[in-house]
Design a protein around this motif. Structure first.
Motif, short mmCIF file in Angstrom:
data_model
loop_
_atom_site.label_atom_id
_atom_site.label_comp_id
_atom_site.label_asym_id
_atom_site.label_seq_id
_atom_site.Cartn_x
_atom_site.Cartn_y
_atom_site.Cartn_z
N SER A 84 0.84 -1.21 0.00
CA SER A 84 0.00 0.00 0.00
C SER A 84 0.87 1.25 0.00
O SER A 84 0.60 2.22 -0.73
N ASP A 114 -5.31 -0.11 -3.20
CA ASP A 114 -4.70 0.74 -4.23
C ASP A 114 -5.59 1.96 -4.48
O ASP A 114 -5.09 3.09 -4.63
N HIS A 185 -0.31 -9.93 -7.86
CA HIS A 185 -0.70 -11.30 -8.22
C HIS A 185 -0.02 -11.77 -9.50
O HIS A 185 -0.46 -12.73 -10.13
N TYR A 207 4.71 -11.62 -0.19
CA TYR A 207 4.21 -12.70 0.67
C TYR A 207 3.22 -13.60 -0.06
O TYR A 207 2.75 -14.56 0.50
N LYS A 208 2.89 -13.26 -1.31
CA LYS A 208 1.95 -14.09 -2.09
C LYS A 208 2.76 -15.18 -2.80
O LYS A 208 3.27 -16.08 -2.16
#
Ligand SMILES: *Cc1c(COP(=O)(O)O)cnc(C)c1O
Length: 395
Positions: A84, A114, A185, A207-208
């Motif tokens: 963010s 966002d 993503h 962290y994805k």
């Protein structure tokens, strides 16, 4: 590197993990690396760790590791803070590049944070900017000559819809706008070539699909020819040209370090640095091919065996990221029932059941077993229990 490489991850017995798009699992080598860092570096070196263990250079070093996965040259990616904040930072710099234009263009598939950050920046600036939100299909046609910045998340967090990075960047730039991509993503999920796209800015989290762990630092990319000219919002001391000169006025560093703000989260950065080693020798084209094979199998199986579900993702795999979503009115309860059977997906309001396919640790047998459980949940209405309908704080 053959896929999957399940033995590189700690995956609890009996769990099929289809949520690596939200939080990647723990790479096995991270725990010993972190324990070593804490004991040897922090424990023994104390403050000297900043030099002896080069904690200070770590954000740039890790930035280069991330850069290799997104086609960004060394020295163009800085790590730190959360996504963010990196959106805010990039957007602020981008808006300043087009002072005569007042529109930030985004789409309704963007992640709310966002959009909130954009709104917050606009309020802060008080220069008459406007956040214009159109549907994902309309972005290409909404590039009017008042658009300063196009802020787009490449892969829609709900549906997996994938924007064409090269085409949209070219169109935005030919309309005179600055292009800012959010790769939350995308990184580790689909091949990305920032340099080839020519976009000005990109941001993302780790962290994805990159398995950096909860709270892992975010990244920001600035096109190398622009770094020297942009004015960083959040002018912190570690983005200063000479932090240890302790000057009274801010002078931005001449390189990507100007996008740094304050003290980096060294433990999180160390976990991420270790997790990123898994990608050595991996070709993103192989990841993409395997991800498409798994997603296609999942869609075919679900549509054949779970007629109550309706596909929410694009059917064309070229227009999808590495996740597949289905609409189902009782989606929240169905996901909880599925989790109770060891298949972890997640739910996104209002009615989306979301499943991520990460070829590092998911194979076809997992996909088939996941659909066995899903069919059981639906055919036998296992979701129809009060316990599965109570919403947790995090869905
Ligand atoms: C996951 C995600 C975020 C989360 O932002 P944080 O600051 O890391 O909590 C923001 N934007 C997008 C597009 C995301 O997918």
């Amino acid at each position: 590197m053959p896929l999957p490489m399940k033995d590189k991850f700690t995956l609890p017995d009996g769990i099929i993990y289809l949520d690596g798009n939200s939080l990647g699992p723990l790479p096995k080598s991270v725990a010993p690396r972190l324990a070593g860092m804490v004991a040897d570096e922090w424990g023994q070196h104390l403050i000297q760790g900043w030099n002896l263990d080069d904690w200070m250079g770590q954000p740039t070093r890790v930035g280069a590791q991330v850069g290799r996965l997104i086609g960004a040259p060394d020295g163009s990616v800085a790590m730190g803070d959360t996504l963010s904040l990196k959106v805010y930072q990039a957007l602020s710099a981008a808006v300043q590049m087009r002072p005569e234009r007042k529109v930030i263009l985004s789409d309704s598939g963007n992640f709310p944070s966002d959009l909130y950050m954009a709104q917050g920046l606009i309020d802060q600036l008080e220069q008459g900017h406007e956040l214009r939100i159109v549907s994902p299909e309309q972005v290409m046609d909404a590039l009017t000559d008042d658009v300063a910045v196009v802020l787009i998340t490449q892969v829609d967090y709900r549906t997996g819809r994938l924007h064409d990075m090269a085409a949209l960047t070219a169109k935005a730039q030919s309309a005179g706008a600055v292009m800012l991509w959010d790769l939350a993503h995308s990184v580790g999920a689909v091949p990305v070539d920032l340099a080839a796209s020519g976009c000005e800015f990109a941001v993302g989290c780790t962290y994805k699909y990159l398995n950096g762990g909860p709270g892992a630092p975010a990244f920001i990319y600035v096109r190398p020819d622009l770094i020297d000219g942009i004015r960083p919002a959040m002018a912190g001391w570690l983005g200063h040209a000479a932090p240890f000169a302790f000057e009274q006025t801010y002078r931005p560093a001449r390189d990507i370090e100007r996008m740094r703000v304050g003290t980096p989260p060294v433990m999180q950065m160390t976990a991420l640095e270790e997790a990123l080693r898994l990608w050595d020798g991996i070709d993103m084209a192989d990841i993409r091919a395997a991800s498409i094979a798994l997603s296609e199998l999942f869609i075919a199986q679900v549509e054949a065996r779970c007629p109550e579900l309706r596909l929410a993702s694009p059917r064309d795999p070229d227009r999808r990221g590495s996740q597949v979503s289905f609409h189902f009115a009782n989606g929240y309860a169905a996901i909880q029932a599925l989790i109770s059977k060891g298949v972890i997906g997640d739910f996104r309001a209002p009615d989306i059941m979301r499943f991520g396919f990460t070829p590092l640790y998911i194979d076809e047998a997992d996909v088939r077993r996941a659909v066995d459980h899903l069919q059981d949940v639906l055919d036998n209405r296992l979701w129809d229990q009060p316990a599965f309908k109570t919403r947790s704080r995090v869905t």
